[in-house]
Structures are given as C-alpha cells and as structure tokens.
Scaffold this motif. Structure first.
Motif, mmCIF file in Angstrom:
data_model
loop_
_atom_site.group_PDB
_atom_site.id
_atom_site.type_symbol
_atom_site.label_atom_id
_atom_site.label_comp_id
_atom_site.label_asym_id
_atom_site.label_seq_id
_atom_site.Cartn_x
_atom_site.Cartn_y
_atom_site.Cartn_z
ATOM 1 N N ASP A 182 -4.163 6.843 5.399
ATOM 2 C CA ASP A 182 -3.941 5.888 4.311
ATOM 3 C C ASP A 182 -4.234 4.451 4.736
ATOM 4 O OD1 ASP A 182 -2.887 7.807 2.357
ATOM 5 O OD2 ASP A 182 -1.194 7.966 3.733
ATOM 6 N N THR A 183 -3.916 4.120 5.991
ATOM 7 C CA THR A 183 -4.113 2.762 6.491
ATOM 8 C C THR A 183 -4.714 2.832 7.883
ATOM 9 O OG1 THR A 183 -2.244 1.881 5.236
ATOM 10 C CG2 THR A 183 -2.986 0.593 7.112
ATOM 11 N N GLN A 185 0.817 -1.209 0.000
ATOM 12 C CA GLN A 185 0.000 0.000 0.000
ATOM 13 C C GLN A 185 0.856 1.267 0.000
ATOM 14 O OE1 GLN A 185 -2.327 -0.501 3.537
ATOM 15 N NE2 GLN A 185 -2.970 -2.548 2.910
ATOM 16 N N TRP A 186 1.990 1.248 0.647
ATOM 17 C CA TRP A 186 2.716 2.501 0.807
ATOM 18 C C TRP A 186 3.733 2.773 -0.297
ATOM 19 C CZ3 TRP A 186 4.773 0.473 6.078
ATOM 20 C CH2 TRP A 186 5.932 -0.286 5.903
ATOM 21 N N ARG A 187 3.991 1.831 -1.153
ATOM 22 C CA ARG A 187 5.004 2.034 -2.189
ATOM 23 C C ARG A 187 4.594 3.135 -3.159
ATOM 24 N NH1 ARG A 187 6.260 -4.413 -2.684
ATOM 25 N NH2 ARG A 187 7.587 -4.483 -0.831
ATOM 26 N N ALA A 188 5.588 3.859 -3.605
ATOM 27 C CA ALA A 188 5.414 4.980 -4.550
ATOM 28 C C ALA A 188 4.715 6.169 -3.914
ATOM 29 C CB ALA A 188 4.646 4.527 -5.792
ATOM 30 N N ARG A 189 4.653 6.215 -2.601
ATOM 31 C CA ARG A 189 4.091 7.369 -1.903
ATOM 32 C C ARG A 189 5.215 8.191 -1.280
ATOM 33 N NH1 ARG A 189 -1.419 7.217 -0.271
ATOM 34 N NH2 ARG A 189 -2.485 5.290 -0.860
ATOM 35 N N ALA A 190 5.004 9.499 -1.205
ATOM 36 C CA ALA A 190 5.972 10.349 -0.510
ATOM 37 C C ALA A 190 5.781 10.253 0.994
ATOM 38 C CB ALA A 190 5.824 11.797 -0.963
ATOM 39 N N ALA A 249 0.411 22.608 -0.189
ATOM 40 C CA ALA A 249 0.534 21.244 -0.695
ATOM 41 C C ALA A 249 1.992 20.818 -0.653
ATOM 42 C CB ALA A 249 -0.009 21.176 -2.115
ATOM 43 N N SER A 250 2.207 19.508 -0.692
ATOM 44 C CA SER A 250 3.561 18.995 -0.536
ATOM 45 C C SER A 250 4.486 19.399 -1.676
ATOM 46 C CB SER A 250 3.526 17.471 -0.406
ATOM 47 O OG SER A 250 2.908 16.892 -1.548
ATOM 48 N N GLY A 251 3.901 19.818 -2.819
ATOM 49 C CA GLY A 251 4.742 20.146 -3.963
ATOM 50 C C GLY A 251 5.140 21.600 -4.063
ATOM 51 N N GLN A 269 11.420 0.262 -1.421
ATOM 52 C CA GLN A 269 10.429 1.101 -2.102
ATOM 53 C C GLN A 269 9.520 1.832 -1.113
ATOM 54 O OE1 GLN A 269 9.192 -2.414 -4.703
ATOM 55 N NE2 GLN A 269 9.029 -0.696 -6.139
ATOM 56 N N ARG A 270 9.991 1.952 0.118
ATOM 57 C CA ARG A 270 9.169 2.584 1.155
ATOM 58 C C ARG A 270 8.939 4.065 0.846
ATOM 59 N NH1 ARG A 270 14.319 1.806 3.475
ATOM 60 N NH2 ARG A 270 15.423 3.753 3.930
ATOM 61 N N PRO A 271 7.889 4.652 1.442
ATOM 62 C CA PRO A 271 7.676 6.091 1.298
ATOM 63 C C PRO A 271 8.799 6.855 2.008
ATOM 64 C CG PRO A 271 6.204 5.187 2.950
ATOM 65 C CD PRO A 271 6.875 4.019 2.304
ATOM 66 N N ARG A 272 8.980 8.095 1.595
ATOM 67 C CA ARG A 272 10.048 8.888 2.220
ATOM 68 C C ARG A 272 9.771 9.146 3.684
ATOM 69 N NH1 ARG A 272 9.739 11.735 -2.721
ATOM 70 N NH2 ARG A 272 8.595 13.463 -1.760
ATOM 71 N N HIS A 273 8.482 9.213 4.044
ATOM 72 C CA HIS A 273 8.138 9.508 5.437
ATOM 73 C C HIS A 273 6.979 8.623 5.879
ATOM 74 C CE1 HIS A 273 8.539 12.368 8.854
ATOM 75 N NE2 HIS A 273 7.359 11.848 9.154
#
Length: 567
Positions: free
Chosen positions: A94-95, A10-15, A175-177, A42-46
């Motif tokens: 998210d979870t 679930q958390w892969r490719a997430r920031a 926003a995060s970006g 492939q974990r999220p950055r945070h």
C-alpha cells in the motif's frame, strides 16, 4: 522521512495497511510510523511493516524474518538487498518508503509488480534514472520543487511494460472476508501451533484429536531438543530452520518462556564434530557464514571444557538451543487460544465430507463433530488414512528414545549431540536417542536401546555408560516427506485436467490445508510453519521468501509427477 499525516490519510478506512521500507536502518522510521498509527483513531485494524535490513542487522542472518511486534502489528525484516528481497516478496504493498534505496533501477520492476492502483510512494531523494523508470512502470509523480520530498501514486501497470519472471507460488489464500471458522485435526505440535495462530487472528477453531489428550504421538516424548541447522550449502532446510529457530524463540517467550510456562531449559546445545575432516568442514562453514550470537565454532579445548567430555575435534555451540517437553509446548499454545478454541479429545478415527462449501468431520458412529469452511490436517501420518490426503508421499519413521535414571547417567550442563543426542537430567530422567527405524513396531525393543547406548558411549568416550540400564523409553513415529521438508499449504486435487506447469496453476481442494511432515524438527519448525499457513489462509503476506514457500507447498510432489509424465 515521509510526512506522517500524509501516511495516515492513506491508511484510514482500511482493515490492513502494508508498508514497504527500503532501509530499516536503526528502526527510527518504523518507530515513528508505529507512534502515528497508535495515535490515529481512524487507523487500520492491522499495520504490516516490511523493511529491508542488512544481514547482521539486529543480529539477524540472511533471509526473511518475522519479528516480535506490538499487538495488531506485524514486522518483517528482509535481510537481503532490496532488489533480491522484492523478487521474493509475495505481498500487495500500500505504501512504499524508498529512502535509502540503492542506486540503479534493478528493483523498479519487482516493486511495481507488488503494487496496486492507489499504492503511494515517498522518498527524500531519487536519481533521475530511477524517477523515469518508476514512471515507466506506472507511478505518477506529484510536482515537486528542488529538494522537496518526492511522492507518487501507482495508477496501473503500463500495458507494454515487460513482465518479470515470477517465482512459483501457491494459489492465493482465502480473502479477508471469509467466514473465520476452521477445523484442525491433530493436537500435537503442528495442530496446537496452527490453532494458536488462527485464534490469534480472531478465528473460531474446533480441534479434533483421536487420543484422550494432546501430544500423544510424535510430540509425546519426555524431551525434544531445539537448535539451528548449519550446512555447506544454503539449502531450503537450512534456510527454513534458520528463520524458524528465531521465530520459535520469540514464540516461546511470548507464551511465557522456556523454563517457566514451558518445561525445558535454554541450556545450550553442543554438536560434537565426528572427526578431523568433519571439523574442518565446520570451520569452513563458520568462516563463510558466521552467526556468532546463535552458532559458535569451538576448538577442542573450549569444546571439551563445556561438554565435560573429550571433544577432540571441536564442536558447535548453540547457546540459545536446549531442550523442551513437547507436551508442555502444546499446552502453552492451546492455552493461548482462549475461548476461541473448542477442543474435543478421544474422537477416534474420523470421516470427512465436503458439502456446500463446508467441511464436516464425523465420528465413527456417524455423529457430526464439527463443521467449518476450512479444514487443516495437522495429524502427521494419520492424514494418510483419509482419502483426501492418502496420496501424499509421507512415511512414518520409527524413533525409540532411551530413558536413563539420572542417578546412573552423566551429569551434563548442555545437550550433547553426535550420532545420538543426550539431554541434561530433567525430572530424574536423561533422554538418549533417537533411533531411525523403517518399521511400524510400537513396542520398546532391546536392539534400538543398544543402538542408542552405543551412540552414548561413543559420545561420552565411556565404554560403560548405560551398561546396566533397564529397557525403558518411548517409541514415536516421525512423519517424513521424501525431501525431508514439511508440507505447508493448500492440498492439491489428486487428478488434474489439462497441462499444469506451475504451482500456482495446480487445482486445490476447496478449503483443505496441510501442516504435515515436521519430521524430527517439530519443536523448531511448527511455530513458523503455522504462521505461514495462517497467513496463507487469511490472505496475508507470507513470512518467508516465495521460493521457500514454494519448496514447502504440498503440491510440489504431484507437480513433479506431472512434469515427468509430460516429458
């Protein structure tokens, strides 16, 4: 426990991935998730882990607590029942890990309000009533046989599902970006703290200070004291100080520690009761809300022995309290920023402009000193000199501290508090203070010294204490709001068109934030207030309950005016 391979998928490719755990328990589930996160390339950055815990667990009082955590992770412990915690949680989850969720469905609607399409849910067991309520709220359960681990995915809120009554909360942060550059005005405790929190998130920060060096205004005293706050009612100031005190202790330890990287001492603070009636009120507080590891009520014999002076009515002992040199706290915070911080001192009075989505800070000669999309006012009552903040109801309150030569002052082992505070000797100086004067006189004056020394004599039961002391000390000005709470968040526009009834409807000045009004609690409040503001700016989960965040919103005063005008 939820299968960790499914959680990792679930958390892969997430920031950033936000987990809500209904029962922290002994922390085993949190440790297992952390281990899985570390092992996944492939974990999220945070990873942000939010868990409900019983008040008293991990020696924590009621409320939300942001805890020390490994790098690139955040741990929030919500010391409240899940339904109450979810009602005050401002997060996009998210979870959801629901093992340990209490019986009943009082929490279902609040949980669904904090989920988005794709949020997953897992639980070893749920009651049939709970499964039905979650399904009605928007969760779709995967088929599972008897005894199998339950899993579900949140699709969307049902169109006719009743909306819960939400707490007023400020407008969402960036926003995060967004471009991660900011200007901070003021290099006292507030400014240094927000610089450190933004730089820790990878931001580039320009710090502008009108004085030649940091900590020259209210943060410039030789010693400031730090301790919790107790009162009969669990009002916003008590709740904020309770959470902020623990967060400050974690922060200082992370920076190197009081007495090491930071000048000061965890010597403990004794707050002496004024009289028998005051003592009885404190006993009632102690019986109702014990916090023994951080606040202990002592009767007269024990209090007198520790204080080394008569304490006939007893005293509170705050064993983890003490004193610190505010300038050294500022220095440690700024040093932790590293190369991401660009400080500029001696700037003088600045002019601010906002053009094309960017804030510009100009020196008195017109030269541009800094340019960034985000601007934070952390310069105390200096903010009132700026047209963007001139309408804020802040006031400078004069405080004169008296410095006594340690050779002619009592040799104390604890900070003592009563009508005044008195510190143990540090650098040959004992600090006594501080006066509370409603004038702008920056000069030392005999009347304020006499007031401080009168308080000292009453505290020590010594009619001669400080009798021959020369006029020596320092004058600083606290920045105080009418409700004595800080201002943390986005600044409102001075004029609002149309009817505004809630904080979240209040129009804000683009990219302009305040961290102001720390009054006489800057040492304790600044670290957590800065974490809250940094989380708001970055669009992250707030470290405090939503109604407490709203109580600190700078727009609260303007909203109150608008409501009165509409009546």
């Amino acid at each position: 426990m939820a299968p960790l391979d499914a959680l990792a998928a679930q958390w892969r490719a997430r920031a950033r991935h936000v987990i809500f755990d209904a029962d922290f328990g002994d922390g085993a589930r949190h440790r297992a998730v952390l281990a899985a996160w570390r092992a996944d390339p492939q974990r999220p950055r945070h990873l942000h882990y939010i868990a409900c815990a019983e008040p008293g667990a991990a020696q924590l009082p009621p409320g939300f607590h942001r805890m020390a955590a490994p790098p690139h992770t955040t741990l929030d412990l919500l010391c409240a029942a899940p339904a109450a915690a979810l009602a005050q949680l401002d997060a996009s989850i998210d979870t959801c890990l629901l093992d340990g969720m209490p019986a009943g469905i009082a929490w279902v609607r609040a949980l669904a309000r904090r989920c988005e399409a794709g949020t997953t849910l897992g639980a070893a067991h749920l009651e049939a009533e709970q499964i039905a309520a979650l399904g009605a709220a928007g969760f779709t359960f995967a088929p599972a046989g008897p005894g199998a681990y339950l899993s579900a995915v949140f699709a969307s809120r049902r169109p006719h599902a009743p909306a819960d009554r939400r707490v007023d909360r400020p407008a969402a942060g960036c926003a995060s970006g967004v471009e991660q550059r900011a200007i901070v005005l003021g290099a006292g405790l507030a400014g240094a703290a927000i610089c450190e929190r933004l730089c820790a998130r990878g931001w580039q920060v320009t710090l502008l200070e009108r004085h030649p060096q940091a900590a020259q205004e209210a943060s410039g005293n030789h010693a400031g004291i730090f301790m919790p706050l107790l009162a009969r009612g669990d009002n916003p100031s008590v709740r904020l100080t309770r959470a902020a005190f623990l967060y400050a202790l974690h922060t200082w330890e992370r920076l190197g520690g009081i007495g090491a990287a930071i000048e000061g001492a965890h010597c403990g603070v004794l707050q002496l009761a004024r009289d028998a009636a005051h003592a009885q009120a404190q006993r009632e507080i102690a019986a109702r809300a014990p916090w023994p590891q951080h606040a202990q009520w002592l009767e007269a014999p024990a209090a007198s022995a520790l204080a080394q002076v008569p304490a006939a009515s007893g005293a509170w002992l705050f064993p983890h309290g003490g004193w610190a040199h505010p300038a050294s706290v500022c220095a440690a915070l700024l040093a932790a920023c590293g190369a991401r911080l660009a400080p500029r001192y001696g700037t003088g009075t600045l002019a601010l402009r906002h053009e094309h989505g960017q804030w510009q800070a100009h020196a008195p000669d017109g030269a541009m000193l800094a340019r960034a999309p985000t601007l934070i006012l952390a310069n105390g009552c200096g903010a009132l000199e700026l047209p963007q903040a001139g309408a804020l109801p802040l006031a400078p309150v004069r405080g004169q501290v008296t410095y006594l030569d340690a050779r002619n002052a009592p040799a104390l082992t604890h900070v003592l508090c009563g009508a005044v505070y008195v510190t143990p000797a540090a650098g040959g100086i004992v600090s006594v203070g501080a006066s509370y004067d409603m004038d702008a006189d920056r000069a030392l004056r005999a009347a304020s010294q006499h007031e401080n020394l009168a308080g000292l004599r009453a505290l020590l039961h010594d009619a001669n204490a400080g009798s021959d002391a020369p006029l020596r000390g320092r004058v600083g000005f606290r920045c105080v709001a009418p409700d004595r709470l800080p201002l943390v968040g986005a600044l409102a526009q001075a004029h609002c068109a149309g009817r505004v009834e809630r904080l979240r409807e209040m129009p804000r000045q683009d990219g302009l934030y305040g961290l102001l009004g720390l009054a006489s609690r800057g040492l304790v409040w600044a670290p957590l207030a800065a974490e809250l503001l940094a989380a708001q700016i970055a669009g992250e989960v707030a470290p405090l309950e939503a109604n407490l965040v709203a109580a600190l919103d700078p727009a609260r005063f303007l909203l109150a005016q608008l409501r009165r005008a509409a009546q």
